[in-house]
Design a protein around this motif. Structure first.
Motif, PDB file in Angstrom:
ATOM      1  N   VAL A   1       0.832  -1.208   0.000  1.00 39.47           N
ATOM      2  CA  VAL A   1       0.000   0.000   0.000  1.00 39.47           C
ATOM      3  C   VAL A   1       0.864   1.254   0.000  1.00 39.47           C
ATOM      4  O   VAL A   1       1.737   1.422   0.845  1.00 39.47           O
ATOM      5  CB  VAL A   1      -0.942   0.034   1.218  1.00 39.47           C
ATOM      6  N   ILE A   2       0.578   2.123  -0.952  1.00 38.76           N
ATOM      7  CA  ILE A   2       1.093   3.488  -0.937  1.00 38.76           C
ATOM      8  C   ILE A   2       0.045   4.272  -0.155  1.00 38.76           C
ATOM      9  O   ILE A   2      -1.038   4.559  -0.670  1.00 38.76           O
ATOM     10  CB  ILE A   2       1.220   4.066  -2.359  1.00 38.76           C
ATOM     11  N   ALA A   3       0.339   4.569   1.107  1.00 39.65           N
ATOM     12  CA  ALA A   3      -0.628   5.250   1.976  1.00 39.65           C
ATOM     13  C   ALA A   3      -0.094   6.637   2.334  1.00 39.65           C
ATOM     14  O   ALA A   3       0.975   6.755   2.935  1.00 39.65           O
ATOM     15  CB  ALA A   3      -0.880   4.435   3.239  1.00 39.65           C
ATOM     16  N   LEU A   4      -0.842   7.664   1.956  1.00 36.65           N
ATOM     17  CA  LEU A   4      -0.467   9.037   2.269  1.00 36.65           C
ATOM     18  C   LEU A   4      -1.316   9.548   3.424  1.00 36.65           C
ATOM     19  O   LEU A   4      -2.543   9.422   3.408  1.00 36.65           O
ATOM     20  CB  LEU A   4      -0.650   9.939   1.056  1.00 36.65           C
ATOM     21  N   VAL A   5      -0.639  10.109   4.423  1.00 38.12           N
ATOM     22  CA  VAL A   5      -1.311  10.704   5.574  1.00 38.12           C
ATOM     23  C   VAL A   5      -0.754  12.113   5.734  1.00 38.12           C
ATOM     24  O   VAL A   5       0.451  12.284   5.946  1.00 38.12           O
ATOM     25  CB  VAL A   5      -1.074   9.873   6.860  1.00 38.12           C
TER      26      VAL A   5
ATOM     27  N   VAL B   1       4.074 -11.993  -7.780  1.00 36.46           N
ATOM     28  CA  VAL B   1       3.495 -10.748  -8.271  1.00 36.46           C
ATOM     29  C   VAL B   1       3.080  -9.938  -7.049  1.00 36.46           C
ATOM     30  O   VAL B   1       2.455 -10.474  -6.130  1.00 36.46           O
ATOM     31  CB  VAL B   1       2.272 -11.004  -9.184  1.00 36.46           C
ATOM     32  N   ILE B   2       3.440  -8.656  -7.040  1.00 42.97           N
ATOM     33  CA  ILE B   2       3.019  -7.755  -5.964  1.00 42.97           C
ATOM     34  C   ILE B   2       1.983  -6.788  -6.524  1.00 42.97           C
ATOM     35  O   ILE B   2       2.212  -6.136  -7.548  1.00 42.97           O
ATOM     36  CB  ILE B   2       4.207  -6.970  -5.374  1.00 42.97           C
ATOM     37  N   TYR B   3       0.845  -6.710  -5.841  1.00 48.04           N
ATOM     38  CA  TYR B   3      -0.223  -5.780  -6.188  1.00 48.04           C
ATOM     39  C   TYR B   3      -0.040  -4.537  -5.331  1.00 48.04           C
ATOM     40  O   TYR B   3       0.013  -4.640  -4.102  1.00 48.04           O
ATOM     41  CB  TYR B   3      -1.596  -6.414  -5.912  1.00 48.04           C
ATOM     42  N   ILE B   4       0.058  -3.380  -5.972  1.00 47.67           N
ATOM     43  CA  ILE B   4       0.270  -2.132  -5.227  1.00 47.67           C
ATOM     44  C   ILE B   4      -1.026  -1.313  -5.259  1.00 47.67           C
ATOM     45  O   ILE B   4      -1.548  -1.003  -6.328  1.00 47.67           O
ATOM     46  CB  ILE B   4       1.423  -1.308  -5.801  1.00 47.67           C
ATOM     47  N   TYR B   5      -1.493  -0.979  -4.066  1.00 46.26           N
ATOM     48  CA  TYR B   5      -2.706  -0.167  -3.907  1.00 46.26           C
ATOM     49  C   TYR B   5      -2.325   1.225  -3.418  1.00 46.26           C
ATOM     50  O   TYR B   5      -1.249   1.424  -2.844  1.00 46.26           O
ATOM     51  CB  TYR B   5      -3.670  -0.845  -2.926  1.00 46.26           C
ATOM     52  N   PHE B   6      -3.229   2.158  -3.640  1.00 49.95           N
ATOM     53  CA  PHE B   6      -3.003   3.548  -3.244  1.00 49.95           C
ATOM     54  C   PHE B   6      -4.173   4.031  -2.397  1.00 49.95           C
ATOM     55  O   PHE B   6      -5.328   3.709  -2.676  1.00 49.95           O
ATOM     56  CB  PHE B   6      -2.894   4.437  -4.490  1.00 49.95           C
ATOM     57  N   THR B   7      -3.842   4.813  -1.372  1.00 46.81           N
ATOM     58  CA  THR B   7      -4.878   5.529  -0.618  1.00 46.81           C
ATOM     59  C   THR B   7      -4.297   6.833  -0.091  1.00 46.81           C
ATOM     60  O   THR B   7      -3.145   6.888   0.315  1.00 46.81           O
ATOM     61  CB  THR B   7      -5.454   4.699   0.546  1.00 46.81           C
ATOM     62  N   ASP B   8      -5.102   7.863  -0.144  1.00 47.69           N
ATOM     63  CA  ASP B   8      -4.769   9.105   0.560  1.00 47.69           C
ATOM     64  C   ASP B   8      -5.878   9.385   1.580  1.00 47.69           C
ATOM     65  O   ASP B   8      -6.082  10.502   2.014  1.00 47.69           O
ATOM     66  CB  ASP B   8      -4.561  10.280  -0.396  1.00 47.69           C
ATOM     67  N   GLN B   9      -6.575   8.299   1.940  1.00 43.21           N
ATOM     68  CA  GLN B   9      -7.664   8.357   2.917  1.00 43.21           C
ATOM     69  C   GLN B   9      -7.446   7.289   3.986  1.00 43.21           C
ATOM     70  O   GLN B   9      -8.259   6.391   4.165  1.00 43.21           O
ATOM     71  CB  GLN B   9      -9.005   8.147   2.219  1.00 43.21           C
ATOM     72  N   ALA B  10      -6.343   7.405   4.701  1.00 42.60           N
ATOM     73  CA  ALA B  10      -6.046   6.462   5.784  1.00 42.60           C
ATOM     74  C   ALA B  10      -6.367   7.126   7.116  1.00 42.60           C
ATOM     75  O   ALA B  10      -6.070   8.296   7.323  1.00 42.60           O
ATOM     76  CB  ALA B  10      -4.585   6.042   5.739  1.00 42.60           C
ATOM     77  N   VAL B  11      -6.995   6.357   7.985  1.00 44.16           N
ATOM     78  CA  VAL B  11      -7.376   6.872   9.306  1.00 44.16           C
ATOM     79  C   VAL B  11      -6.809   5.949  10.377  1.00 44.16           C
ATOM     80  O   VAL B  11      -6.552   4.769  10.117  1.00 44.16           O
ATOM     81  CB  VAL B  11      -8.924   6.970   9.452  1.00 44.16           C
ATOM     82  N   PRO B  12      -6.589   6.475  11.581  1.00 45.49           N
ATOM     83  CA  PRO B  12      -6.045   5.610  12.642  1.00 45.49           C
ATOM     84  C   PRO B  12      -6.925   4.392  12.890  1.00 45.49           C
ATOM     85  O   PRO B  12      -8.148   4.476  12.905  1.00 45.49           O
ATOM     86  CB  PRO B  12      -6.016   6.527  13.866  1.00 45.49           C
TER      87      PRO B  12
END
Length: 193
Positions: free
Chosen positions: A58-62, A129-140
């Motif tokens: 996961v590419i997770a932006l906070v 194979v690695i699946y990469i997901y993205f979120t800029d909506q991560a919460v605690p």
């Protein structure tokens, strides 16, 4: 082989057909087999193949920063900074695994995950194979590390990411892809896949 012979060969069926497959090792994460294959030119060759169930990351932006974990990687004999990731369970949906790994490793839950891309890690000898997901909506959420998992979680800036790459503290493909994707997203507001 002449250029014409090579062109003829490549214009036909040049897949490698498995003649025999010999299991060598079956572990908790990987297995190894040696296949004898028939080549397009009629000869045979051996192929050492690592089987892996695949992984999700996961590419997770906070708050404009990238969530990463730092942990000791025994094969490299050093600490590495990486995006959250983990192995797929049997028949597990990669998005489910990505959401699980993000929360287990970082304590953050993804409100929304988007598949960015998937890539083969080492297609010359492995099927992972690695699946990469993205979120800029991560919460605690709640961190739940495995009993053999010891890691430090942080949110880093782009400048820190660049410094860690230069130092070799970020050197794995999934995290390098994540940093480039993050830069593209910051510059354009879009994900390209």
């Amino acid at each position: 082989m002449s250029d014409n012979q090579n062109k003829e060969l490549l214009s036909g069926d040049w897949t490698e057909k498995t003649v025999t497959s010999k299991p060598i090792f079956a572990g908790k994460v990987i297995s190894l087999q040696v296949d004898t294959v028939a080549l397009p030119n009629g000869k045979e060759a051996a192929r050492e193949i690592v089987r892996h169930p695949g992984a999700a990351a996961v590419i997770a932006l906070v708050d404009g920063k990238l969530l990463v974990v730092e942990q000791y990687r025994k094969p490299l004999e050093r600490f590495q900074i990486e995006i959250p990731a983990g192995k797929l369970d049997p028949n597990e949906d990669p998005m489910t695994a990505a959401a699980r790994e993000l929360e287990e490793e970082t304590g953050y839950r993804a409100e929304n995950l988007v598949l960015y891309n998937a890539f083969a890690t080492s297609p010359g000898f492995a099927d992972e194979v690695i699946y990469i997901y993205f979120t800029d909506q991560a919460v605690p959420g709640e961190q739940r590390l495995d009993e053999d998992e010891f890691l430090h979680v942080s949110a880093i800036t782009m400048e820190q990411a660049d410094a860690y790459i230069a130092e070799g503290r970020i050197c794995d493909a999934k995290t390098l892809i994540a940093v480039l994707t993050w830069k593209l997203y910051a510059a354009t507001g879009k994900l390209l896949s």
